[in-house]
Motif scaffolding. Structure first.
Motif, short mmCIF file in Angstrom:
data_model
loop_
_atom_site.label_atom_id
_atom_site.label_comp_id
_atom_site.label_asym_id
_atom_site.label_seq_id
_atom_site.Cartn_x
_atom_site.Cartn_y
_atom_site.Cartn_z
N THR A 125 -3.23 -2.43 -4.82
CA THR A 125 -2.97 -3.34 -3.70
C THR A 125 -2.53 -2.55 -2.48
O THR A 125 -1.91 -1.49 -2.60
N GLU A 156 -0.34 -3.09 1.07
CA GLU A 156 0.64 -3.98 1.68
C GLU A 156 1.15 -3.39 2.98
O GLU A 156 0.97 -2.20 3.24
N CYS A 173 -7.04 -4.92 -3.55
CA CYS A 173 -6.68 -6.20 -2.94
C CYS A 173 -5.85 -5.98 -1.67
O CYS A 173 -4.84 -5.26 -1.69
N ARG A 201 -3.32 -7.17 0.42
CA ARG A 201 -2.11 -7.99 0.21
C ARG A 201 -2.12 -8.63 -1.18
O ARG A 201 -3.14 -9.01 -1.72
N PHE A 202 -0.89 -8.78 -1.72
CA PHE A 202 -0.71 -9.45 -3.02
C PHE A 202 0.74 -9.95 -3.08
O PHE A 202 1.31 -10.31 -2.03
N PRO A 244 0.03 -4.91 -10.12
CA PRO A 244 -0.78 -3.77 -9.67
C PRO A 244 -0.39 -2.48 -10.39
O PRO A 244 0.78 -2.27 -10.72
N THR A 293 0.52 0.34 -5.68
CA THR A 293 0.64 -0.39 -4.41
C THR A 293 0.88 0.62 -3.28
O THR A 293 1.82 1.41 -3.33
#
Ligand code: T5A
Length: 228
Positions: free
Chosen positions: A17, A19, A104, A106-107, A139, A142
């Motif tokens: 992920t 972020e 992904c 954002r999560f 995840p 990240t």
């Protein structure tokens, strides 16, 4: 809750992920990283939150239009989590089970930072929602893209074509607090998270990300495609 039968399936792929705050460069880097992984012969599924599956994309419209804002941050956290359940069930879990990399944009850390830290939603509720929605689909890695809030907002402003969305419209103090919230998450979970200096050029950020991915996911990358 994500389909309980999914919880017992073997998970062969790797879940990454990205972020960070608004305009940190997540979408740009998701694309670069996916190209890199695919060039090595692996299947790589790119997805995003909120969204990533039909029902979750509908909820994205509801949340980012601001239609749910009057309900308050706790209700928004519930909606993000409901979208996440559909996203995991429809998109993430099947891809991980067949051995793909999943990247992904954002999560669940975004719920922790936006609704938890900045929305002041009770930590116990955020944790409970995460437990129900994410279950075992945490995840493997990240990447926290870190840069001053002013720089990220300026980038997001430059790129924007339509109206400013629900969270971008918050004041500078909200976005500065977000940066701290993401850094705090990374400090608390150093084995899962890596902080990347996102103020560099896109190529430099991409190169820093690739160094981390190679180091943290070396065993998965060493295996041949289809046998991840
Ligand atoms: N949210 C989401 C919650 O509140 N809770 C949750 O649980 C979840 C999942 C999603 C919103 O929802 C909130 C957070 C968000 O507010 P979104 O439309 O998906 O909204 O928007 P963001 O995720 O914030 O993504 P952005 O599109 O704003 O930014 P990105 O993806 O970080 O940045 P990117 O790659 O689009 O780049 C922005 C601009 O900067 C340039 C790009 O070319 C582009 O023009 N750029 C750079 N410029 C200079 N140097 C670099 N290194 C650059 N990298 C990119």
């Amino acid at each position: 809750m994500t389909d309980p039968s999914l919880h017992n399936q073997p998970r062969r792929g790797r879940f990454i992920t990205l972020e960070g705050g608004e305009g940190a460069g997540k979408s740009t880097q998701v694309k670069l990283l996916a190209e890199h992984i695919r060039s090595l012969g692996f299947e790589c599924v790119v997805t995003r939150e909120p969204g990533g599956s039909p029902v979750a994309e509908q909820l994205r419209e509801v949340i980012l239009s601001g239609a749910a804002a009057p309900l308050g941050p706790a209700a928004e956290a519930v909606l993000f989590s409901a979208a996440r359940i559909d996203h995991i069930t429809q998109t993430i879990a099947p891809a991980l089970q067949r051995g793909a990399f999943v990247i992904c944009d954002r999560f669940a850390d975004s719920t922790r930072a936006y609704q938890g830290a900045q929305g002041k939603v009770d930590q116990a509720l955020i944790s409970a929602l995460e437990k129900v929605a994410v279950g075992p689909y945490r995840p493997d890695l990240t990447l926290v893209l870190d840069l001053p809030a002013e720089t990220g907002l300026a980038r997001a402003h430059q790129r924007r074509t339509g109206a400013v969305d629900r969270f971008e419209a918050e004041g500078l103090a909200f976005h500065q607090g977000l940066r701290e919230a993401f850094l705090e998450i990374a400090r608390k979970e150093p084995h899962r998270c890596a902080v990347i200096d996102a103020s560099q050029s896109p190529d430099e950020v991409g190169s820093a990300i690739w160094d981390v991915v190679q180091e943290r996911l070396s065993s998965a990358l060493a295996r041949k495609a289809q046998t991840l």
